[in-house]
Design an enzyme around this catalytic site. Structure first.
Site, PDB file in Angstrom:
ATOM      1  N   LYS A 146      -0.920   3.611   0.375  1.00  0.00           N
ATOM      2  CA  LYS A 146       0.421   3.085   0.091  1.00  0.00           C
ATOM      3  C   LYS A 146       0.394   1.604  -0.273  1.00  0.00           C
ATOM      4  O   LYS A 146      -0.291   0.816   0.367  1.00  0.00           O
ATOM      5  CB  LYS A 146       1.297   3.290   1.329  1.00  0.00           C
ATOM      6  CG  LYS A 146       2.767   3.110   1.101  1.00  0.00           C
ATOM      7  CD  LYS A 146       3.529   3.729   2.260  1.00  0.00           C
ATOM      8  CE  LYS A 146       5.017   3.639   2.074  1.00  0.00           C
ATOM      9  NZ  LYS A 146       5.532   4.184   0.851  1.00  0.00           N
ATOM     10  N   GLY A 187      -4.092  -2.528   5.047  1.00  0.00           N
ATOM     11  CA  GLY A 187      -5.402  -2.143   4.515  1.00  0.00           C
ATOM     12  C   GLY A 187      -5.398  -2.011   3.006  1.00  0.00           C
ATOM     13  O   GLY A 187      -6.342  -2.438   2.330  1.00  0.00           O
ATOM     14  N   CYS A 188      -4.330  -1.437   2.471  1.00  0.00           N
ATOM     15  CA  CYS A 188      -4.254  -1.220   1.023  1.00  0.00           C
ATOM     16  C   CYS A 188      -4.131  -2.541   0.265  1.00  0.00           C
ATOM     17  O   CYS A 188      -4.704  -2.703  -0.815  1.00  0.00           O
ATOM     18  CB  CYS A 188      -3.092  -0.289   0.690  1.00  0.00           C
ATOM     19  SG  CYS A 188      -3.290   1.345   1.464  1.00  0.00           S
ATOM     20  N   THR A 189      -3.390  -3.481   0.839  1.00  0.00           N
ATOM     21  CA  THR A 189      -3.253  -4.800   0.226  1.00  0.00           C
ATOM     22  C   THR A 189      -4.604  -5.505   0.233  1.00  0.00           C
ATOM     23  O   THR A 189      -5.045  -6.050  -0.786  1.00  0.00           O
ATOM     24  CB  THR A 189      -2.200  -5.646   0.969  1.00  0.00           C
ATOM     25  OG1 THR A 189      -0.944  -4.964   0.888  1.00  0.00           O
ATOM     26  CG2 THR A 189      -2.075  -7.032   0.370  1.00  0.00           C
TER      27      THR A 189
END
Length: 155
Positions: free
Chosen positions: A39, A44-46
């Site tokens: 997402k 974590g994704c950023t």
């Protein structure tokens, strides 16, 4: 069947941030990194997108585009990319068909609750369109440099 090393990469043809479109067929003849993440704008994704962005010039020098795929909309990708000044292509798989084809739409568990979600996974595609390396259940720390090293080894 999940995408595995040595196999031809599943087709990938998706809308991207900025109103574009990306397909592996159009990239044939050069390597590419395709990474799936849960997402936009989560911790974590950023971090993963920022780590790949920090190495964008190195990947570009190899002629190797980096494509992040999630089920977020193109509009969300545009906001995410602008907020963090990301230098990766963000592709939108809203219906989840690509996640299914690549075998990254999996059962997950959080606080004892089971649900379906995107497994954080990265695939290095060679110039012939085959999966040269696959990383599953990716831990974000030090991941982007490891992918870059593998891309360099394709040489």
């Amino acid at each position: 069947m999940p995408a595995t090393e040595g196999q031809p990469a599943p087709a990938l043809d998706l809308p991207t941030d900025g109103g574009g479109r990306i397909s592996l067929a159009a990239l044939k003849g050069k390597p590419a990194v395709v990474y799936f993440y849960p997402k936009d704008d989560t911790t974590g994704c950023t971090r993963e997108a920022q780590d790949f962005t920090a190495l964008a010039a190195d990947f570009a020098a190899l002629g190797c585009p980096v494509i992040g795929v999630s089920k977020d909309t193109v509009k969300k990708h545009d906001k995410f990319k602008a907020k963090y000044d990301l230098a990766v292509v963000l592709a939108s798989d809203e219906d989840g068909a690509e996640c299914e084809a690549w075998g990254v739409w999996v059962q997950k568990q959080l606080y004892g609750r089971e649900y379906m979600g995107i497994e954080r996974a990265t695939f290095l595609i060679d110039a012939e369109g085959r999966i040269a390396r696959a990383w599953r259940n990716v831990k974000v720390a030090d991941h982007a440099p490891a992918v870059l090293e593998a891309a360099r080894a394709l040489g």
